[in-house]
Scaffold this active site. Structure first.
Site, PDB file in Angstrom:
ATOM      1  N   ASP A 264      33.765  76.188 -44.065  1.00  0.00           N
ATOM      2  CA  ASP A 264      32.798  76.107 -42.964  1.00  0.00           C
ATOM      3  C   ASP A 264      33.385  75.173 -41.921  1.00  0.00           C
ATOM      4  OD1 ASP A 264      30.354  76.206 -41.483  1.00  0.00           O
ATOM      5  OD2 ASP A 264      29.747  74.311 -42.369  1.00  0.00           O
ATOM      6  N   SER A 265      32.763  75.146 -40.754  1.00  0.00           N
ATOM      7  CA  SER A 265      33.197  74.218 -39.711  1.00  0.00           C
ATOM      8  C   SER A 265      32.969  72.776 -40.148  1.00  0.00           C
ATOM      9  CB  SER A 265      32.423  74.502 -38.432  1.00  0.00           C
ATOM     10  OG  SER A 265      31.034  74.467 -38.692  1.00  0.00           O
TER      11      SER A 265
ATOM     12  N   CYS B 177      29.961  80.180 -42.866  1.00  0.00           N
ATOM     13  CA  CYS B 177      29.679  79.747 -41.497  1.00  0.00           C
ATOM     14  C   CYS B 177      29.283  80.990 -40.706  1.00  0.00           C
ATOM     15  CB  CYS B 177      30.925  79.102 -40.888  1.00  0.00           C
ATOM     16  SG  CYS B 177      30.739  78.679 -39.145  1.00  0.00           S
TER      17      CYS B 177
ATOM     18  N   GLU C 170      21.796  67.376 -39.029  1.00  0.00           N
ATOM     19  CA  GLU C 170      22.803  66.379 -39.435  1.00  0.00           C
ATOM     20  C   GLU C 170      22.265  64.954 -39.326  1.00  0.00           C
ATOM     21  OE1 GLU C 170      26.497  67.218 -37.441  1.00  0.00           O
ATOM     22  OE2 GLU C 170      26.775  69.061 -38.591  1.00  0.00           O
TER      23      GLU C 170
ATOM     24  N   CYS D 294      22.326  80.408 -39.208  1.00  0.00           N
ATOM     25  CA  CYS D 294      23.205  79.238 -39.090  1.00  0.00           C
ATOM     26  C   CYS D 294      23.053  78.422 -40.368  1.00  0.00           C
ATOM     27  CB  CYS D 294      22.807  78.407 -37.871  1.00  0.00           C
ATOM     28  SG  CYS D 294      23.709  76.844 -37.746  1.00  0.00           S
TER      29      CYS D 294
ATOM     30  N   HIS E 174      22.933  75.404 -40.963  1.00  0.00           N
ATOM     31  CA  HIS E 174      22.100  74.200 -40.926  1.00  0.00           C
ATOM     32  C   HIS E 174      20.599  74.491 -40.942  1.00  0.00           C
ATOM     33  CE1 HIS E 174      25.905  72.491 -39.774  1.00  0.00           C
ATOM     34  NE2 HIS E 174      25.399  71.282 -39.586  1.00  0.00           N
TER      35      HIS E 174
HETATM   36  N1  DGL Z   1      28.434  76.278 -39.409  1.00  0.00           N
HETATM   37  C1  DGL Z   1      27.980  76.667 -38.100  1.00  0.00           C
HETATM   38  C2  DGL Z   1      27.252  78.011 -38.222  1.00  0.00           C
HETATM   39  O1  DGL Z   1      26.743  78.376 -39.262  1.00  0.00           O
HETATM   40  C3  DGL Z   1      27.083  75.631 -37.461  1.00  0.00           C
HETATM   41  C4  DGL Z   1      27.818  74.376 -37.042  1.00  0.00           C
HETATM   42  C5  DGL Z   1      28.850  74.623 -35.952  1.00  0.00           C
HETATM   43  O2  DGL Z   1      28.501  74.921 -34.800  1.00  0.00           O
HETATM   44  O3  DGL Z   1      30.017  74.511 -36.275  1.00  0.00           O
HETATM   45  O4  DGL Z   1      27.172  78.742 -37.264  1.00  0.00           O
END
Ligand code: DGL
Length: 263
Positions: A8-9, A71, A150, A182, A184
């Site tokens: 993931d990012s 992600c 976060e 997403c 989060h």
């Molecule tokens: N992991 C990203 C997503 O699910 C969210 C966080 C980001 O913007 O990197 O789209």
């Protein structure tokens, strides 16, 4: 024993790891969070594709038998392209959520929320329409939800006010099903549910993703037979920050997070 690679990012993909651990406790997991370059949600398609390829090359050094792209931005922007580069099976978070939403909706009005990149890609809309051409899709970017999650601002007046504004077009469109597109957003489920009302089904794809991973590994005879797998967590920056957030995203703290240079 080979592992499931997950990337993931940053920290959000831990919501998917949580579900993988629940459904596949015997599997080894290697996780990579690109915390040096997060967020991906505001980056261009070309950049997200480049980062994703680098992340996959890192995971491949760890003998992975399948890669889970935990992600939504990567799954929306990059997955169709990166799948062509690698032989290892790659599972994204988009299709499992779409299938569940199309199955769940009664009035064929489906909402999608995600990062700016995910919404701009129109990937959800395109895939929903492929499964059900008459479905109406309303898609809205909710960029502030990521920092809220976060920062642990998952309840209260501020987040509720912002959620009301973001979710208004979805309420106006009368959606009965809303995809949390997403990593989060599952953390903000309670507020989203309060704003949307209890008659709207919220789709959190992590559960479906883990089921898909299980199905692919079973079909390839690659499921681990042991009792408890081991997990390794790598990040490209700030392991302390990642460990600190692990509790909210994974449900338990993480001690051994290693910093690596993947590029
Ligand atoms: N992991 C990203 C997503 O699910 C969210 C966080 C980001 O913007 O990197 O789209």
């Amino acid at each position: 024993m080979k592992s499931i690679g997950v990337f993931d990012s940053g920290v959000g993909g831990l919501t998917v790891v949580k579900e993988l651990l629940r459904q596949l406790p015997a599997e080894n997991i290697v996780y990579f969070g690109d915390t040096a370059r997060v967020p991906y949600g505001i980056k261009s398609r070309e950049t997200v594709i480049r980062f994703s390829i680098e992340n996959i090359l890192f995971l491949l050094k760890h003998e992975v038998k399948l890669i889970c792209v935990a992600c939504n931005t990567v799954s929306s922007f990059a997955l169709p392209v990166i799948k062509n580069y690698f032989r290892v099976p790659i599972v994204g978070v988009l299709s499992p959520g779409v299938r569940e939403a199309v199955y769940a909706t009664q009035n064929k009005r489906i909402g999608v929320i995600g990062t700016k990149g995910t919404i701009k890609s129109r990937a959800y809309e395109i895939e929903i329409k492929q499964l059900d051409p008459v479905a109406k899709v309303t898609a809205v970017a909710c960029p502030l939800f990521v920092p809220f999650a976060e920062e642990g601002w998952i309840r209260g007046d501020v987040v509720t006010t912002v959620a009301k504004q973001y979710l208004k077009p979805l309420k106006d469109a009368g959606v009965d099903t809303l995809i949390l597109g997403c990593t989060h957003y599952p953390l903000l489920k309670q507020v989203i549910r309060e704003v949307m009302g209890k008659n709207v089904t919220l789709i959190d794809s992590a559960q479906q993703v883990a089921m898909e991973v299980k199905k692919i590994l079973a079909a390839e005879g690659e499921l681990n037979k042991g009792r408890r797998g081991r997990q390794q967590f790598f990040v490209s920056d700030n392991p302390e920050w990642f460990s600190g957030l692990a509790k909210s995203f994974l449900g338990r703290p993480l001690k051994d997070v290693r910093k690596v240079n993947n590029v």
